[in-house]
Design an enzyme around this catalytic site. Structure first.
Site, PDB file in Angstrom:
ATOM      1  N   HIS A  93       0.849  -1.187   0.000  1.00 27.02           N
ATOM      2  CA  HIS A  93       0.000   0.000   0.000  1.00 27.02           C
ATOM      3  C   HIS A  93       0.891   1.245   0.000  1.00 27.02           C
ATOM      4  CE1 HIS A  93      -2.842   3.046   1.308  1.00 27.02           C
ATOM      5  NE2 HIS A  93      -3.801   2.215   0.947  1.00 27.02           N
ATOM      6  N   ARG A  97      -3.302   1.341  -3.890  1.00 28.20           N
ATOM      7  CA  ARG A  97      -2.935  -0.059  -4.123  1.00 28.20           C
ATOM      8  C   ARG A  97      -3.648  -0.568  -5.371  1.00 28.20           C
ATOM      9  NH1 ARG A  97      -6.413  -2.975   0.700  1.00 28.20           N
ATOM     10  NH2 ARG A  97      -7.549  -1.093   1.301  1.00 28.20           N
ATOM     11  N   LYS A 115      -7.574  -0.244  -6.786  1.00 28.84           N
ATOM     12  CA  LYS A 115      -8.374   0.643  -5.940  1.00 28.84           C
ATOM     13  C   LYS A 115      -8.505   2.010  -6.631  1.00 28.84           C
ATOM     14  CE  LYS A 115      -9.970  -0.302  -2.553  1.00 28.84           C
ATOM     15  NZ  LYS A 115      -9.987  -0.589  -1.138  1.00 28.84           N
ATOM     16  N   ASP A 165     -10.161  14.214  -1.438  1.00 34.68           N
ATOM     17  CA  ASP A 165      -9.734  12.927  -1.977  1.00 34.68           C
ATOM     18  C   ASP A 165     -10.072  12.825  -3.470  1.00 34.68           C
ATOM     19  OD1 ASP A 165     -10.469  10.308  -2.808  1.00 34.68           O
ATOM     20  OD2 ASP A 165     -11.113   9.649  -0.840  1.00 34.68           O
ATOM     21  N   HIS A 216      -6.475  15.514   3.963  1.00 38.44           N
ATOM     22  CA  HIS A 216      -6.347  15.572   2.500  1.00 38.44           C
ATOM     23  C   HIS A 216      -5.792  16.917   2.047  1.00 38.44           C
ATOM     24  CE1 HIS A 216      -8.767  11.878   2.607  1.00 38.44           C
ATOM     25  NE2 HIS A 216      -8.049  11.597   1.536  1.00 38.44           N
ATOM     26  N   CYS A 260      -4.747  12.082  -1.529  1.00 30.23           N
ATOM     27  CA  CYS A 260      -3.694  12.005  -0.502  1.00 30.23           C
ATOM     28  C   CYS A 260      -2.497  11.175  -0.968  1.00 30.23           C
ATOM     29  CB  CYS A 260      -4.232  11.468   0.824  1.00 30.23           C
ATOM     30  SG  CYS A 260      -4.773   9.755   0.787  1.00 30.23           S
ATOM     31  N   TYR A 261      -2.736  10.266  -1.928  1.00 27.88           N
ATOM     32  CA  TYR A 261      -1.609   9.450  -2.427  1.00 27.88           C
ATOM     33  C   TYR A 261      -0.668  10.258  -3.313  1.00 27.88           C
ATOM     34  CZ  TYR A 261      -4.531   5.747  -0.546  1.00 27.88           C
ATOM     35  OH  TYR A 261      -5.298   4.977   0.286  1.00 27.88           O
ATOM     36  N   ASP A 271      -7.038   8.730  -5.204  1.00 29.16           N
ATOM     37  CA  ASP A 271      -7.287   9.520  -3.990  1.00 29.16           C
ATOM     38  C   ASP A 271      -6.168  10.566  -3.896  1.00 29.16           C
ATOM     39  OD1 ASP A 271      -7.268  10.506  -1.374  1.00 29.16           O
ATOM     40  OD2 ASP A 271      -7.844   8.598  -0.466  1.00 29.16           O
ATOM     41  N   ASP A 290     -11.058  17.885   4.210  1.00 28.69           N
ATOM     42  CA  ASP A 290     -10.583  17.638   5.576  1.00 28.69           C
ATOM     43  C   ASP A 290      -9.117  18.036   5.613  1.00 28.69           C
ATOM     44  OD1 ASP A 290      -8.853  15.175   5.160  1.00 28.69           O
ATOM     45  OD2 ASP A 290     -10.741  14.488   4.314  1.00 28.69           O
TER      46      ASP A 290
END
Ligand SMILES: CC(C)=CCC/C(C)=C/CC/C(C)=C/COP(=O)(O)OP(=O)(O)O
Ligand SMILES: [Zn+2]
Length: 480
Positions: free
Chosen positions: A236, A279, A282, A340, A350, A287-288, A285, A347
């Site tokens: 991940h 990952r 999926k 995201d 993020h 944040c990645y 997003d 938030d």
């Protein structure tokens, strides 16, 4: 500056529409979700780029709205954040770091109230808890240290009780070299990264504690190439960042299979959106953008120094413009804060990690080459983050210089030392206090960071410990 080029859109299709032909076979819950997300992202891209005439300046980082959102968050957390009551240093760090990236500073009163609050989260026997009076835990310890370093004043640095912090880390290390999150708590790669990061940033001489840490981390690398939370689990992005950054901080990145990792992480950038997934199979997003994006500066350094060839390219090995497009078009909430993916609420987590990913994508710095690639409006540039700590580059430099002036600190008792049973400071191998230890290598690197913060022109890689292939690495002499 005109950095925008529509052909740089990851999807590279004129109509920006989701490509249903990519989803073969019987739809699954995951593939249906993926299709929905692609449709909403396509709609965002179509809305922006089909505006006639489209101007580069139209792609704007809504700086003042994000600053207002963060400033408000720092002062008053709404009811919906009650579930984060055990993560208050995190909220502080996310807001402060995001503000720093947006080049916004706190006034003296604001700084002081944050300092006082974090001081109250520090436990008398070391480390920081999730709030005043809470149990010391490695995650809020990492967040509190990063927040104080982001403030960057002597008063902020002085809050950190380095001796009790070293003692806390010594209590958390396991016989196999990993770290527990807290007394009696779970062991995973996040704890290990948090421990290594605060030790390095605060210049704690705890290397003997970590003699097995690198080899434990290496066992978390999976067949896919990414790292999992602990050995045998799924790779991940969040855990992969923790694993690779901790190895780099331990001067042991060469122990990982960096080629396999590069293949894995490069494949996590999504074709249509330009953002990253965490990952395999999926969803994208925001944040990645940091957790995956920050791996590229680390890999760049190792792979180019290993192959020993001149670095002719001036970009990381991912599509930096496509990532910026995703962040600017799909991840800005109209009322401030970042998200995201389309349809989500903002938030602080993020907001922090999307902006951190934006910083990585904008600033290429390697060796003597530095290049700024800002997509959209010129004013979209954010400050440079340090990809090992995710604290501003200039703040890392200031912390290193401050802690270098402080006396050496080592744990009072190496209670869980992997190499022997209990021994005290007098029995610590002399290299800990000698001239050839890891902190000395970091000192040399800190000089490089000095230049970095002055010129913003420097490779973070020079700021990291040297990671040349056969360089002496005391930590390599682990039990394996
Ligand atoms: C320093 C520190 C504490 C780092 C934390 C690193 C980090 C973000 C780890 C992620 C953990 C994880 C498996 C999330 C999956 O969530 P999910 O299943 O909701 O998301 P996904 O579908 O995107 O995988
Ligand atoms: Zn996320």
């Amino acid at each position: 500056m005109d950095h925008f080029d529509q052909s740089s859109l990851w999807c590279c299709r004129e109509d920006f529409s989701a490509d249903k032909s990519q989803h073969h076979g019987v739809p699954t819950v995951t593939s249906k979700e993926q299709m929905k997300v692609e449709e909403s992202i396509s709609a965002y891209y179509q809305f922006i780029y089909n505006k006639k005439p489209f101007k580069t300046e139209d792609l704007k980082l809504e700086r003042s709205r994000h600053v207002a959102y963060l400033r408000h968050g720092l002062k008053n957390l709404s009811k919906s954040f009650e579930f984060l009551d055990a993560s208050r240093p995190w909220l502080v760090y996310w807001c402060l770091h995001a503000l720093h990236l947006l080049e916004e500073s706190l006034d003296l009163d604001e700084q002081q109230s944050v300092i006082d609050f974090l001081a109250r989260c520090q436990c008398s026997d070391g480390g920081f808890g999730g709030g005043p009076g809470q149990l010391a835990h490695l995650a809020p310890t990492f967040a509190a240290v990063n927040a104080l370093v982001t403030i960057g004043t002597p008063a902020a640095f002085a809050v950190i009780n380095r001796q009790s912090l070293a003692d806390f880390l010594a209590r958390m290390v396991t016989a196999e070299g990993s770290f527990r999150m807290h007394e009696g708590g779970e062991v995973d790669i996040r704890g290990t990264y948090c421990a290594v990061s605060v030790a390095r940033l605060c210049r704690l001489a705890i290397h003997p504690l970590m003699s097995r840490t690198a080899s434990w981390i290496v066992h978390c690398q999976t067949y896919e190439g990414g790292f999992s939370g602990s050995p045998g689990l799924e790779a991940h992005g969040g855990y992969t960042f923790c694993g690779l950054a901790a190895l780099a901080l331990l001067d042991c990145q060469h122990l990982a299979d960096n080629n396999r990792l590069l293949r894995w992480v490069a494949s996590r950038q999504m074709r249509l959106s330009g953002g990253f997934q965490g990952r395999t199979n999926k969803l994208v997003d925001g944040c990645y953008s940091f957790w995956q994006g920050a791996l590229f500066p680390l890999l760049h350094h190792t792979l180019t120094s290993r192959d020993n060839h001149a670095d002719t390219d001036s970009c990381w090995l991912f599509h930096c413009e496509a990532l910026q497009n995703y962040l600017l078009v799909c991840c800005q909430h109209p009322s401030g804060g970042l998200i995201d993916k389309p349809g989500k609420s903002p938030d602080f987590y993020h907001t922090c990690y999307t902006l951190s990913g934006l910083s990585i994508a904008q600033h290429f710095c390697y060796g003597n080459t530095s290049k700024l690639s800002v997509v959209g409006h010129d004013a979209n540039e954010v400050a440079m983050t340090h990809p090992l700590y995710n604290v501003g580059m200039s703040a890392v430099h200031a912390a290193k210089s401050y802690f270098m002036q402080q006396p050496d600190v080592q744990p009072s008792v190496f209670s869980a030392s992997p190499s022997s049973a209990t021994h005290n400071a007098n029995q610590v191998p002399s290299r800990v206090n000698g001239t050839n230890n890891c902190n000395d290598r970091m000192d040399a690197s800190a000089d490089a960071v000095t230049e970095a913060s002055q010129r913003l022109h420097i490779s973070f890689a020079q700021a990291a410990p040297s990671v040349t292939p056969n360089s002496g690495c005391s930590l390599r002499q682990g039990p394996d």
